[in-house]
Design a protein around this motif. Structure first.
Motif, mmCIF file in Angstrom:
data_model
loop_
_atom_site.group_PDB
_atom_site.id
_atom_site.type_symbol
_atom_site.label_atom_id
_atom_site.label_comp_id
_atom_site.label_asym_id
_atom_site.label_seq_id
_atom_site.Cartn_x
_atom_site.Cartn_y
_atom_site.Cartn_z
ATOM 1 N N GLY A 173 0.790 -1.223 0.000
ATOM 2 C CA GLY A 173 0.000 0.000 0.000
ATOM 3 C C GLY A 173 0.822 1.274 0.000
ATOM 4 N N THR A 174 2.151 1.179 0.068
ATOM 5 C CA THR A 174 3.004 2.359 0.024
ATOM 6 C C THR A 174 3.336 2.693 -1.432
ATOM 7 N N THR A 175 3.992 3.823 -1.636
ATOM 8 C CA THR A 175 4.344 4.238 -2.991
ATOM 9 C C THR A 175 5.475 3.366 -3.543
ATOM 10 N N PRO A 176 5.626 3.308 -4.856
ATOM 11 C CA PRO A 176 6.746 2.541 -5.426
ATOM 12 C C PRO A 176 8.104 3.012 -4.895
ATOM 13 N N GLU A 177 8.279 4.340 -4.727
ATOM 14 C CA GLU A 177 9.548 4.843 -4.218
ATOM 15 C C GLU A 177 9.785 4.371 -2.784
ATOM 16 N N ALA A 178 8.725 4.362 -1.980
ATOM 17 C CA ALA A 178 8.868 3.900 -0.594
ATOM 18 C C ALA A 178 9.203 2.419 -0.546
ATOM 19 N N ARG A 179 8.577 1.615 -1.399
ATOM 20 C CA ARG A 179 8.879 0.182 -1.422
ATOM 21 C C ARG A 179 10.335 -0.056 -1.809
ATOM 22 N N THR A 180 10.812 0.699 -2.767
ATOM 23 C CA THR A 180 12.212 0.585 -3.158
ATOM 24 C C THR A 180 13.128 0.948 -2.004
ATOM 25 N N ALA A 181 12.812 2.051 -1.322
ATOM 26 C CA ALA A 181 13.652 2.507 -0.207
ATOM 27 C C ALA A 181 13.674 1.481 0.924
ATOM 28 N N ILE A 182 12.522 0.891 1.223
ATOM 29 C CA ILE A 182 12.453 -0.118 2.286
ATOM 30 C C ILE A 182 13.325 -1.323 1.939
ATOM 31 N N ASP A 183 13.229 -1.790 0.707
ATOM 32 C CA ASP A 183 14.052 -2.923 0.279
ATOM 33 C C ASP A 183 15.535 -2.583 0.356
ATOM 34 N N GLN A 184 15.898 -1.365 -0.048
ATOM 35 C CA GLN A 184 17.307 -0.972 -0.024
ATOM 36 C C GLN A 184 17.841 -0.889 1.401
ATOM 37 N N LEU A 185 17.047 -0.375 2.331
ATOM 38 C CA LEU A 185 17.496 -0.326 3.726
ATOM 39 C C LEU A 185 17.696 -1.726 4.288
ATOM 40 N N ALA A 186 16.805 -2.640 3.910
ATOM 41 C CA ALA A 186 16.964 -4.025 4.364
ATOM 42 C C ALA A 186 18.221 -4.645 3.767
ATOM 43 N N MET A 187 18.505 -4.354 2.511
ATOM 44 C CA MET A 187 19.700 -4.877 1.870
ATOM 45 C C MET A 187 20.971 -4.342 2.526
ATOM 46 N N LEU A 188 20.908 -3.102 3.046
ATOM 47 C CA LEU A 188 22.058 -2.502 3.715
ATOM 48 C C LEU A 188 22.178 -2.935 5.175
ATOM 49 N N ILE A 190 20.136 -2.023 7.581
ATOM 50 C CA ILE A 190 19.681 -0.965 8.475
ATOM 51 C C ILE A 190 18.350 -1.333 9.129
ATOM 52 N N THR A 191 17.529 -2.108 8.438
ATOM 53 C CA THR A 191 16.309 -2.628 9.040
ATOM 54 C C THR A 191 16.168 -4.104 8.697
ATOM 55 N N ARG A 192 15.535 -4.834 9.617
ATOM 56 C CA ARG A 192 15.205 -6.229 9.359
ATOM 57 C C ARG A 192 13.698 -6.453 9.471
ATOM 58 N N GLY A 193 12.944 -5.347 9.490
ATOM 59 C CA GLY A 193 11.506 -5.459 9.589
ATOM 60 C C GLY A 193 11.046 -5.721 11.007
ATOM 61 N N THR A 194 9.735 -5.990 11.157
ATOM 62 C CA THR A 194 9.154 -6.227 12.471
ATOM 63 C C THR A 194 8.728 -7.677 12.644
ATOM 64 N N GLY A 195 8.954 -8.499 11.650
ATOM 65 C CA GLY A 195 8.601 -9.904 11.690
ATOM 66 C C GLY A 195 9.179 -10.600 10.479
ATOM 67 N N PRO A 196 8.924 -11.885 10.317
ATOM 68 C CA PRO A 196 9.498 -12.634 9.194
ATOM 69 C C PRO A 196 9.162 -12.057 7.823
ATOM 70 N N ALA A 197 7.976 -11.453 7.668
ATOM 71 C CA ALA A 197 7.584 -10.912 6.361
ATOM 72 C C ALA A 197 6.860 -9.580 6.515
ATOM 73 N N THR A 198 7.120 -8.870 7.611
ATOM 74 C CA THR A 198 6.435 -7.604 7.840
ATOM 75 C C THR A 198 7.428 -6.484 8.104
ATOM 76 N N PHE A 199 7.030 -5.281 7.670
ATOM 77 C CA PHE A 199 7.829 -4.082 7.898
ATOM 78 C C PHE A 199 7.097 -3.084 8.804
ATOM 79 N N SER A 200 5.774 -3.182 8.882
ATOM 80 C CA SER A 200 4.943 -2.243 9.651
ATOM 81 C C SER A 200 5.199 -0.809 9.193
ATOM 82 N N PRO A 201 4.887 -0.488 7.934
ATOM 83 C CA PRO A 201 5.249 0.811 7.374
ATOM 84 C C PRO A 201 4.621 2.005 8.071
ATOM 85 N N ASP A 202 3.451 1.826 8.693
ATOM 86 C CA ASP A 202 2.770 2.958 9.321
ATOM 87 C C ASP A 202 3.109 3.134 10.796
#
Length: 207
Positions: A173-188, A190-202
């Motif tokens: 439900g986030t913008t394409p740019e936000a989805r890209t940024a989230i994936d890039q932070l995980a690749m670096l 910097i974040t591992r999300g809030t669960g096995p397959a969740t990021f909790s964007p809000d």
């Protein structure tokens, strides 16, 4: 970095000390590699000395990126004006940038943080919330922080990795740019999300 929080404290320390040499994949402890091991304690009464984030907070205080009256408020939501000040000060560590930058946003007139908001706006780290507003007192959700951080990395002259889907099922439900940024932070790392397959964007980011 815990799985339940996307914290700015460690990231701002990376920005302030090692962004110009950031590799494609961040090291396991980039902050500890860039701050002196005998770093003095900042003395915040609400930061547990054995907390995994204590060193990062002390590093930010040592670099004068954060200040306070004896407390840090680590569990408090991070306001957008605070985010602007921290990122502006961090980026000034790696850039020869002086002078004031007026804020283009109508709701920052008279705000002490207006210069920092103008500075990160000029660098395209923020684009406001629409209608020429910045919403300085609004809390920063995790999807916004992902955008702020990846844009700041690029503003400091670093190249982000080509995004690869990191498997977060709740960011559609986030913008394409936000989805890209989230994936890039995980690749670096910097974040591992809030669960096995969740990021909790809000979810609001804490200090």
């Amino acid at each position: 970095m815990t799985r339940t929080k996307l914290r700015l404290i460690a990231v701002a320390a990376v920005l302030s000390s090692s962004m110009t040499a950031l590799p494609a994949a961040a090291s396991a402890h980039p902050v500890r590699a860039s701050c002196p091991p005998d770093l003095p304690r900042a003395g915040y009464s609400d930061v547990y000395p054995l907390s995994p984030h204590a060193f990062d907070i002390d590093c930010l205080a040592w670099r004068s990126i954060v200040a306070g009256d004896g407390t840090f408020g680590p569990g408090e939501p991070l306001a957008r004006w605070e985010m602007a000040v921290w990122l502006d000060l961090a980026l000034r560590w790696v850039q020869d940038r002086y002078g004031s930058v007026p804020s283009p946003f109508t709701d920052t007139v008279g705000l002490a943080a207006a210069e920092s908001i103008g500075a990160i706006g000029q660098m395209d780290v923020t684009r406001g919330v629409g209608d020429d507003r910045f919403d300085p007192y609004g809390a920063v959700p995790r999807w916004q922080m992902a955008l702020f951080l990846t844009r700041a990395f690029e503003a400091a002259g670093n190249e982000l990795p080509d995004p690869v889907d990191q498997g977060f099922a709740d960011i559609a439900g986030t913008t394409p740019e936000a989805r890209t940024a989230i994936d890039q932070l995980a690749m670096l790392g910097i974040t591992r999300g809030t669960g096995p397959a969740t990021f909790s964007p809000d979810q609001a980011v804490t200090r």
